[in-house]
Scaffold this motif. Structure first.
Motif, PDB file in Angstrom:
ATOM      1  N   ARG A   1     -16.387  60.730  41.851  1.00 54.94           N
ATOM      2  CA  ARG A   1     -16.497  61.033  40.437  1.00 54.94           C
ATOM      3  C   ARG A   1     -17.222  62.363  40.273  1.00 54.94           C
ATOM      4  NH1 ARG A   1     -18.949  56.403  37.004  1.00 54.94           N
ATOM      5  NH2 ARG A   1     -20.762  56.863  38.276  1.00 54.94           N
TER       6      ARG A   1
ATOM      7  N   VAL B   1      -8.427  61.831  32.317  1.00 55.77           N
ATOM      8  CA  VAL B   1      -8.870  61.054  33.473  1.00 55.77           C
ATOM      9  C   VAL B   1      -7.918  61.280  34.648  1.00 55.77           C
ATOM     10  CG1 VAL B   1      -9.979  59.296  32.052  1.00 55.77           C
ATOM     11  CG2 VAL B   1      -7.581  58.999  32.727  1.00 55.77           C
ATOM     12  N   ASP B   2      -8.401  60.931  35.824  1.00 56.41           N
ATOM     13  CA  ASP B   2      -7.621  61.075  37.050  1.00 56.41           C
ATOM     14  C   ASP B   2      -6.815  59.796  37.269  1.00 56.41           C
ATOM     15  OD1 ASP B   2      -6.589  61.557  39.517  1.00 56.41           O
ATOM     16  OD2 ASP B   2      -8.498  61.761  40.563  1.00 56.41           O
TER      17      ASP B   2
ATOM     18  N   ARG C   1     -13.723  56.955  46.719  1.00 55.01           N
ATOM     19  CA  ARG C   1     -13.475  57.401  45.357  1.00 55.01           C
ATOM     20  C   ARG C   1     -14.606  58.307  44.905  1.00 55.01           C
ATOM     21  NH1 ARG C   1      -9.317  58.051  43.502  1.00 55.01           N
ATOM     22  NH2 ARG C   1      -9.748  57.413  41.391  1.00 55.01           N
TER      23      ARG C   1
ATOM     24  N   ASP D   1      -4.359  59.567  39.582  1.00 50.46           N
ATOM     25  CA  ASP D   1      -3.696  59.646  40.890  1.00 50.46           C
ATOM     26  C   ASP D   1      -3.748  58.326  41.638  1.00 50.46           C
ATOM     27  OD1 ASP D   1      -3.035  62.225  40.424  1.00 50.46           O
ATOM     28  OD2 ASP D   1      -4.506  63.122  41.787  1.00 50.46           O
ATOM     29  N   GLN D   2      -4.901  57.643  41.581  1.00 51.34           N
ATOM     30  CA  GLN D   2      -5.021  56.392  42.313  1.00 51.34           C
ATOM     31  C   GLN D   2      -4.012  55.369  41.803  1.00 51.34           C
ATOM     32  OE1 GLN D   2      -6.633  55.911  44.942  1.00 51.34           O
ATOM     33  NE2 GLN D   2      -7.122  53.752  45.217  1.00 51.34           N
TER      34      GLN D   2
ATOM     35  N   ARG E   1      -4.962  64.952  27.001  1.00 48.69           N
ATOM     36  CA  ARG E   1      -3.634  65.047  27.584  1.00 48.69           C
ATOM     37  C   ARG E   1      -2.609  64.391  26.666  1.00 48.69           C
ATOM     38  NH1 ARG E   1      -4.351  62.243  32.460  1.00 48.69           N
ATOM     39  NH2 ARG E   1      -4.756  64.111  33.686  1.00 48.69           N
TER      40      ARG E   1
ATOM     41  N   LEU F   1     -12.093  63.618  34.408  1.00 53.61           N
ATOM     42  CA  LEU F   1     -12.007  65.000  34.875  1.00 53.61           C
ATOM     43  C   LEU F   1     -12.629  65.961  33.870  1.00 53.61           C
ATOM     44  CD1 LEU F   1      -8.354  65.029  36.286  1.00 53.61           C
ATOM     45  CD2 LEU F   1     -10.492  64.700  37.532  1.00 53.61           C
TER      46      LEU F   1
ATOM     47  N   PHE G   1     -11.085  54.734  35.119  1.00 53.56           N
ATOM     48  CA  PHE G   1     -10.568  55.914  35.798  1.00 53.56           C
ATOM     49  C   PHE G   1     -11.640  57.007  35.832  1.00 53.56           C
ATOM     50  CE2 PHE G   1      -6.939  53.681  34.127  1.00 53.56           C
ATOM     51  CZ  PHE G   1      -5.964  53.804  35.101  1.00 53.56           C
TER      52      PHE G   1
END
Length: 356
Positions: A53, A216-217, A51, A219-220, A91, A211, A208
């Motif tokens: 960051r 935040v990401d 992971r 995807d995971q 977002r 970004l 998370f």
């Protein structure tokens, strides 16, 4: 409409911002969880990916705006982006609590920007400590209220400093970075010039990688959900009637069977439950309640033929066994799902099956 919703009010929106470092990517190990490096051992999710960051600059920024009590926090951010700071990144999509894309932390509580009302979160500072003490969340900071009477505890040193015209120190004040005064005339740099106003503090969703600013990401989380195969698995055989015709009522359910999974199908994968979970940290130590809810939706479906396989998939060290039954995941679900209860039911089903 109430009078509070009609009359405008001035609030301070305090945003935890993040600007990624420009140039070649400088990444480091995502270390939110102390368990992230442990081997998975039989997990259906495979080896834990490294992971990352993004490196960059973290700072807080204040914006003072006029708003209405009935407006949402998303309305406030849109006003800031439109009139004060076009560089602010967050977002959102539908704006009605359906898509789940605008999950953040507001005043320390993971929730959706579009469902959070100003009147719920913009509390005067004099009332914030009492609100925390009576929120019923099971947590209270030492010194917020008197233990026996429940009355606010007055810090005489802070009061004296305030009476002398000095800015009292806030032990919980986050460090602020430098702002651009040409663009943001009403933002603060290293102190709060609007300490008398109600403050709404907004930060990225916990657990998370960030970004940029409030984005935040996820995807995971989405990969964890996808790997649990969240789709109906039937045996592929078409039922037929006595005269050889296809039985159109092959998957007919009674109301009780429908009720078992109907509410779970409303999950919008917003990540609020994972941001509330003290165990989840990007899926490294715990696959997270969002993925488990997706699995539970089909485990509870009487039409699905892969129940045993689904239970095997979550019966791992980083699966349902990692859940500590804190039930913080249930507190703010925007779709009304009792996530903690579902985690408990899954735990009992896995234990019951393993005990055979």
């Amino acid at each position: 409409m109430s009078e509070d919703a009609i009359h405008s009010t001035t609030v301070t929106i305090r945003i935890h911002r993040f600007t990624p470092k420009s140039g070649p990517e400088h990444a480091r190990r995502h270390s939110s969880s102390p368990f992230g490096g442990k081997a998975r051992g039989g997990s259906p999710f495979g080896p834990s990916p490294s992971r990352r960051r993004i490196r960059g600059r973290h700072f807080t920024q204040d914006y003072t705006i006029e708003t209405h009590a009935g407006q949402t926090v998303l309305d406030c951010l849109l006003a800031i982006k439109r009139d004060l700071d076009p560089t602010l990144a967050f977002r959102y999509s539908c704006g009605h609590g359906i898509c789940g894309s605008d999950a953040v932390s507001i005043n320390g509580t993971p929730t959706l920007l579009c469902t959070a009302k100003v009147e719920e979160y913009a509390k005067p500072k004099s009332n914030q400590n009492m609100a925390k003490a009576t929120a019923g969340d099971g947590f209270r900071r030492t010194g917020d209220v008197e233990q026996t009477t429940g009355k606010p505890v007055i810090d005489l040193n802070t009061k004296k400093a305030s009476e002398n015209g000095n800015q009292p120190k806030d032990a919980n004040q986050r460090p602020s970075g430098s702002n651009n005064p040409d663009t943001l005339g009403n933002s603060t740099e290293n102190h709060d010039n609007t300490s008398g106003l109600a403050v709404i503090e907004i930060a990225p969703l916990p657990g998370f990688p960030v970004l940029r600013d409030l984005i935040v990401d996820i995807d995971q989380m989405m990969n964890q959900i996808k790997k649990l195969e969240p789709y109906l698995k039937a045996d592929g055989k078409l039922a037929t009637t006595e005269d050889g015709k296809i039985d159109m009522f092959e998957y007919l359910q009674n109301p009780e069977e429908l009720k078992r999974y109907e509410l779970l199908s409303n999950c919008i994968s917003c990540g609020v439950c994972e941001g509330s979970c003290p165990v989840y940290a990007g899926g490294e130590a715990f696959i997270g309640p969002a993925a488990l809810i997706a699995a539970s939706r089909f485990i509870s479906d009487s039409r699905d033929e892969a129940t045993n396989q689904r239970l095997d998939d979550i019966a791992t060290a980083d699966g349902i066994a990692a859940c500590q039954s804190v039930r913080a995941c249930s507190r703010e679900c925007p779709r009304g799902i009792d996530v903690g209860e579902e985690m408990w039911q899954l735990t009992e089903r896995v234990k019951s099956r393993q005990g055979r």
